[in-house]
Design a protein around this motif. Sequence first.
Motif, short mmCIF file in Angstrom:
data_model
loop_
_atom_site.label_atom_id
_atom_site.label_comp_id
_atom_site.label_asym_id
_atom_site.label_seq_id
_atom_site.Cartn_x
_atom_site.Cartn_y
_atom_site.Cartn_z
N ARG A 1 9.16 16.21 0.18
CA ARG A 1 8.97 15.86 -1.22
C ARG A 1 7.62 15.18 -1.41
O ARG A 1 6.88 14.92 -0.47
CB ARG A 1 10.13 14.98 -1.70
CG ARG A 1 11.42 15.77 -1.85
CD ARG A 1 12.53 14.96 -2.48
NE ARG A 1 13.02 13.90 -1.60
CZ ARG A 1 13.82 12.91 -1.99
NH1 ARG A 1 14.17 12.82 -3.27
NH2 ARG A 1 14.24 12.00 -1.14
N LYS A 2 7.28 14.90 -2.66
CA LYS A 2 5.92 14.51 -3.02
C LYS A 2 5.90 13.15 -3.71
O LYS A 2 6.96 12.60 -4.03
CB LYS A 2 5.32 15.58 -3.94
CG LYS A 2 5.32 17.00 -3.35
CD LYS A 2 4.45 17.09 -2.10
CE LYS A 2 4.44 18.52 -1.55
NZ LYS A 2 3.60 18.63 -0.33
N PRO A 3 4.71 12.61 -3.98
CA PRO A 3 4.66 11.30 -4.66
C PRO A 3 5.41 11.29 -5.98
O PRO A 3 6.02 10.27 -6.35
CB PRO A 3 3.16 11.07 -4.87
CG PRO A 3 2.48 11.92 -3.86
CD PRO A 3 3.36 13.11 -3.65
N ALA B 1 0.83 -1.21 0.00
CA ALA B 1 0.00 0.00 0.00
C ALA B 1 0.86 1.26 0.00
O ALA B 1 0.57 2.24 -0.71
CB ALA B 1 -0.93 -0.01 1.21
N THR B 2 1.92 1.23 0.79
CA THR B 2 2.80 2.40 0.85
C THR B 2 3.42 2.69 -0.50
O THR B 2 3.50 3.86 -0.93
CB THR B 2 3.90 2.17 1.91
OG1 THR B 2 3.30 1.99 3.19
CG2 THR B 2 4.85 3.35 1.97
N ARG B 3 3.87 1.64 -1.19
CA ARG B 3 4.48 1.85 -2.51
C ARG B 3 3.44 2.32 -3.54
O ARG B 3 3.69 3.23 -4.33
CB ARG B 3 5.15 0.56 -2.99
CG ARG B 3 6.25 0.08 -2.09
CD ARG B 3 7.45 1.04 -2.06
NE ARG B 3 8.24 0.82 -0.83
CZ ARG B 3 8.35 1.68 0.16
NH1 ARG B 3 7.77 2.87 0.07
NH2 ARG B 3 9.06 1.41 1.24
N PHE B 4 2.25 1.72 -3.54
CA PHE B 4 1.23 2.09 -4.52
C PHE B 4 0.76 3.54 -4.33
O PHE B 4 0.35 4.20 -5.28
CB PHE B 4 0.02 1.16 -4.43
CG PHE B 4 0.33 -0.29 -4.73
CD1 PHE B 4 1.39 -0.64 -5.54
CD2 PHE B 4 -0.46 -1.31 -4.19
CE1 PHE B 4 1.67 -1.98 -5.81
CE2 PHE B 4 -0.19 -2.64 -4.46
CZ PHE B 4 0.88 -2.97 -5.27
N ALA B 5 0.85 4.04 -3.10
CA ALA B 5 0.35 5.38 -2.79
C ALA B 5 1.42 6.46 -2.85
O ALA B 5 1.19 7.59 -2.42
CB ALA B 5 -0.30 5.38 -1.41
N GLY B 6 2.61 6.13 -3.37
CA GLY B 6 3.61 7.17 -3.59
C GLY B 6 4.79 7.16 -2.65
O GLY B 6 5.61 8.07 -2.68
N LEU C 1 -1.07 2.52 -12.18
CA LEU C 1 -2.08 2.80 -11.17
C LEU C 1 -1.50 3.40 -9.90
O LEU C 1 -2.26 3.80 -9.01
CB LEU C 1 -2.84 1.52 -10.83
CG LEU C 1 -3.64 0.88 -11.98
CD1 LEU C 1 -4.08 -0.53 -11.60
CD2 LEU C 1 -4.85 1.74 -12.34
N SER C 2 -0.18 3.47 -9.81
CA SER C 2 0.47 3.93 -8.58
C SER C 2 0.75 5.43 -8.64
O SER C 2 1.05 5.98 -9.70
CB SER C 2 1.80 3.19 -8.38
OG SER C 2 1.59 1.81 -8.20
#
Length: 765
Positions: A508-510, A493-498, A577-578
């Motif tokens: 910093r940002k996704p 979940a952490t990786r898929f959400a940025g 999708l990420s």
Amino acid sequence: MNLRRTAITALFGCALLGNPAWAAINASKLGASYDATKANVTFKVYSGRATRIELYLYSTATGTAEKSRVVMTAGAGGVWSATIPVTTLNNQGLSGTLYYGYRAWGPNWPYSTSWTKGSATGFITDVDANGNRFNPNKLLTDPYALELSHDPTTPTMTNGTIYASGATYRNIDTGSSAPKGIVLSGDTQSIGIKPTRALKDDVVYEVHVRGLTNNDTSIAAAYRGTYKGAGLKAAWLASLGVTAVEFLPLQETQNDTNDVDPNSNSGDNYWGYMTLNYFAPDRRYAYDKTPGGPTREFKEMVKAFHDQGIKVLVDVVYNHTGEGGAWSGTDKTTYNIYGMRGLDNPTYYSLTADKQNSWDNTGVGGNYNTRNLIAQNLIIDSLAYWRDKLGVDGYRFDLASVLGNTCEHGCFNFDKMDPGNALNRIVAELPPRPAAGGTGVDLIAEPWAIGGNSYQVGGFPSGWAEWNGAYRDTVRQAQNKLGSAVVTTGQMATRFAGSSDLYGDDGRKPWHSVNFVTAHDGFTLKDLYSCNVKNNLQAWPWGPSDGGEDNNNSWDQGGIATDQRKAARNGMALMMLSAGVPMIVGGDEALRTLNCNNNPYNLDSSANWLGWTRTTDQSNFQAFSKAMIAFRKAHPALRPANFYSSVDNNGNVMEQLRWFKPNGAVADAAYFNDSANHAIAWRIDGSEFGDSASAIYVAHNAWSAQVNFTLPWPGTGKSWYRVTDTCTWAEGANQVRTPGMEDAIGGEYTSYGVCGRGTLVLIAK
């Protein structure tokens, strides 16, 4: 007042005040250039340690002696210069293309009036206590030359030993054979209008400029493998949905000999990660190889991509150079001397504490001295040249941790907070593109090197995006290492959400996460899911190659071809999708294979160039890739500027994404942290993004058997519609539905079975 100094101080605060002032970009005008009237040519080169430098001028690139030699004048700041009227050059037989190089003397080899080319007169030692390696028998290329005539070795001159120091080679003169700088008089080729798209909205396509078209029969034979040929593929890449093409290194490297024996690897350098000059576009990739041709043709290619709205990013190598390191681990005397090493070795290279050998964090000979101010100037000046003159939109920095080094000799220490490191200087002097888009450059780091504290995924300073190696490893392990690697749904979940754990902690940002599951070094997407181990020692054209990672987190899916394609669809879909910036490797969109070779750096072969014929399976996968790219581009909810949260007018945090267990309940910490769980779903609220879908729902089943997912609320008056299911039953040319043709599934509490190792994508409407 120094405006650059003011801006940098404002950015980093008073901590910078102890650093020397940074001059304007190429303030000393290093290199060779005509004046405005074309009446004079001025040559300038830096060396803070030389005691004499001579300029050698040639009318041909090879095979002849110099037409003229000029003793240069030492000036302030270690800059040596000479200005020559064009009339004088004409009188000396230098009326055509002007080729040039330098010879330098210094403390380890002082000048003597009796020295002649190929003699040892004046020689003391190959390397002295201060690390100097001057050798006047070696003609040196200008680090600021805008084009080079050829590589050190060529099909007609294959003896690379002539450039070496040491007792066996130091007295060999290289003047007639060595690469020369070419003095350019300028051109009028346009680079078009640069795209200003935000990095968060990009889809990056990593590819080799030669490999892109060398197999493509739709391109005229003469243009295949060239900048011109690459430009002719711009429309096709735009139709695929690509918004940024990231080329493997294009700066001059030793590759002229790749064609000497085209049926073997012959030690070839195909990828190009051994830079000989940081300004010159590689001549081998030009259809027009005449002086000035590579520069014009490169700009023509850039314009072709810009005309399609595609950014041009280039892979740059400022951690080491093509001069390499010691010929053997125990020999401190035998080093190649092409240019920077012969001009000022301790300035341009990091050395061991005794300054007798190279300090090596790269694994390929030794570090470029990224901490030194003069060496940093060369980085900044060349980056600015590619941005301003050649039209490049951004850079991917190879082994970029070396640019965070805080010491010059005898040590390595990465410190992102040090304002004097090259990373922070690049950001200060070459401003990154703003979050919402606009002018600026895209800065992407490969955030690791070798040894010390060089593994820095998530550890780079503000302004830098990174290749997210943690994303790659998590996705690979979740797909391929069930039962042998612990991957929780929380990690997924952490990786898929940025990857907020990596990038959110420092502002910093996704979109500072470049998400990838494959890259040029390593398996292709197909091979990642078709190969259990590397097979690099196979026969040409698939090998042999040495090296290559042994721990690939790969799996052949039990040898079942349909499952291999399903796994590849999952890899492609998850990237699209990420949150973050997806990067795909050229050919992965159509299941390119290298027969399990995971380190084809040396294969300038038909197997390593992209193929342009398609089987039915490849055509179907290409259609899948194209449609998933289009789906991402159509839905801003998949491209968040922040980590899926916002604050309303009352100060309340509004969650834009919610995680679910397969049973429809909201996922909690216990579920996220239990390594026995392998299925996770998420719903993104599209309304806050102005998305055409009020909600997007993704269910990913990393378990080996089918899992039933209970669908969440789609919104008042809405139902769920299927965009794609990566499972084998749906495989075909239309596996991703076109907008408006999605399949009706149902509303809240509808149960949907996702096959083992499958991914479902729904939209609410």
